[in-house]
Scaffold this motif. Structure first.
Motif, mmCIF file in Angstrom:
data_model
loop_
_atom_site.group_PDB
_atom_site.id
_atom_site.type_symbol
_atom_site.label_atom_id
_atom_site.label_comp_id
_atom_site.label_asym_id
_atom_site.label_seq_id
_atom_site.Cartn_x
_atom_site.Cartn_y
_atom_site.Cartn_z
ATOM 1 N N HIS A 31 -38.719 -19.385 66.506
ATOM 2 C CA HIS A 31 -37.585 -19.293 67.423
ATOM 3 C C HIS A 31 -36.283 -18.993 66.711
ATOM 4 O O HIS A 31 -35.430 -18.274 67.215
ATOM 5 N N PHE A 32 -36.113 -19.560 65.504
ATOM 6 C CA PHE A 32 -34.835 -19.375 64.806
ATOM 7 C C PHE A 32 -34.642 -17.919 64.427
ATOM 8 O O PHE A 32 -33.570 -17.346 64.636
ATOM 9 N N ILE A 33 -35.706 -17.298 63.876
ATOM 10 C CA ILE A 33 -35.590 -15.895 63.465
ATOM 11 C C ILE A 33 -35.397 -15.014 64.692
ATOM 12 O O ILE A 33 -34.656 -14.027 64.659
ATOM 13 N N ALA A 34 -36.027 -15.372 65.819
ATOM 14 C CA ALA A 34 -35.841 -14.597 67.051
ATOM 15 C C ALA A 34 -34.386 -14.656 67.499
ATOM 16 O O ALA A 34 -33.803 -13.626 67.871
ATOM 17 N N ALA A 35 -33.777 -15.845 67.417
ATOM 18 C CA ALA A 35 -32.373 -15.967 67.826
ATOM 19 C C ALA A 35 -31.462 -15.198 66.888
ATOM 20 O O ALA A 35 -30.520 -14.525 67.320
ATOM 21 N N ILE A 36 -31.757 -15.263 65.555
ATOM 22 C CA ILE A 36 -30.957 -14.526 64.578
ATOM 23 C C ILE A 36 -31.079 -13.031 64.837
ATOM 24 O O ILE A 36 -30.093 -12.283 64.776
ATOM 25 N N GLN A 37 -32.295 -12.590 65.150
ATOM 26 C CA GLN A 37 -32.506 -11.166 65.422
ATOM 27 C C GLN A 37 -31.678 -10.736 66.630
ATOM 28 O O GLN A 37 -31.058 -9.678 66.620
#
Lengths: 177, 102
Positions: free
Chosen positions: A52-58
């Motif tokens: 989820h964190f990388i998705a939000a950063i993306q």
């Protein structure tokens, strides 16, 4: 096969179609919007993989900040609609296409040969999806890794961002002539 | 389906990287070249996240975090260079800057 897997393959198919549209885009804004679509589909794939964190950063950094920069510069440059800037049947395009497709086929054949062997050749890590849930979620696990194991890299990357800000301001400033 | 979703991620990342390379080499518009570089970075990120997920590690995700930061810095610097290029030559074509003089 559940519906999430179908969503996964559907997102991948959309990304493939959008990348072909991007290659043949006549106007830069078409390319920018299809790149935005590719970034959104990739963020969706990260979300489906429980990262989820990388998705939000993306979403925030790529689909938000970087694409806004691109669209702003297209607006600033005021580009006109133009003919496609490469010929489909030219030797240059055909040669590049053959080289790139050859690279792709080589990569995929190597993946097909060796992908399963990663399961027993490389030791499996401890962060299985169930373990990540037990540890308090993806963001918490990443934060622990970031501020303990990767602390020095985190500090150095902030220095790199500072250098990038200064150089962007210096480069974009009008000359005093 | 014939392939697992983990393998599908790697094949998709290879395909997107291939399309990014084609765009960078073949397009003559500097903005499209920068967008091709972003597409290649995205494909590499996707591949790293896929392997990190497949091997139950967290290191690939940290690497992607740093790569996204560097990519944002790179696009800011690249676009300001591009605006200077456009101011000097009045055209966004890569061929204008072939002699690398202002």
């Amino acid at each position: 096969m559940d519906s999430l897997t179908y969503a996964f393959f559907g997102l991948g198919l959309v990304a493939v179609i959008l990348s072909v549209i991007m290659l043949f885009a006549r106007t830069p804004i078409t390319g920018a919007l299809s790149l935005l679509g590719i970034m959104l589909t990739i963020a969706g794939m990260y979300g489906l993989m429980q990262e989820h964190f990388i998705a939000a950063i993306q979403l925030v950094v790529y689909a938000g900040a970087v694409m806004v920069l691109f669209i702003f510069s297209i607006m600033l440059l005021n580009l006109k609609k133009e003919v496609l800037d490469f010929k489909l049947m030219s030797p240059s395009f055909l040669g590049t296409l053959v080289a790139c497709v050859g690279l792709f086929v080589l990569l995929v054949s190597q993946l097909g040969l060796h992908f399963e062997s990663y399961n027993y050749l490389v030791p499996q890590g401890q962060f299985t999806p169930q373990a990540v849930v037990d540890l308090g979620g993806n963001t918490k696990v990443l934060a622990h890794a970031l501020f303990s194991q990767y602390y020095l890299s985190f500090e150095v990357i902030s220095l790199a961002l500072l250098v990038a800000i200064i150089s962007a301001v210096v480069l974009a400033k009008r000359k005093f002539d | 389906m014939f392939i697992s979703s983990e393998l599908f991620i790697q094949v998709l990342a290879a395909f997107l990287f291939m399309m990014g390379t084609l765009i960078v080499i073949q397009r003559r518009n500097t903005i499209m070249v920068l967008m091709g570089i972003e597409l290649m970075l995205n494909a590499a990120n996707l591949s790293m996240i896929g392997f990190s997920h497949y091997l139950s590690l967290v290191d690939g995700q940290m690497q992607v975090f740093f790569t996204i930061t560097i990519a944002a810095a790179e696009s800011a610097v690249g676009l300001s260079i591009l605006i200077n290029l456009f101011r000097n030559f009045g055209s966004p074509k890569t061929g204008e800057a072939s002699i690398l003089r202002g």
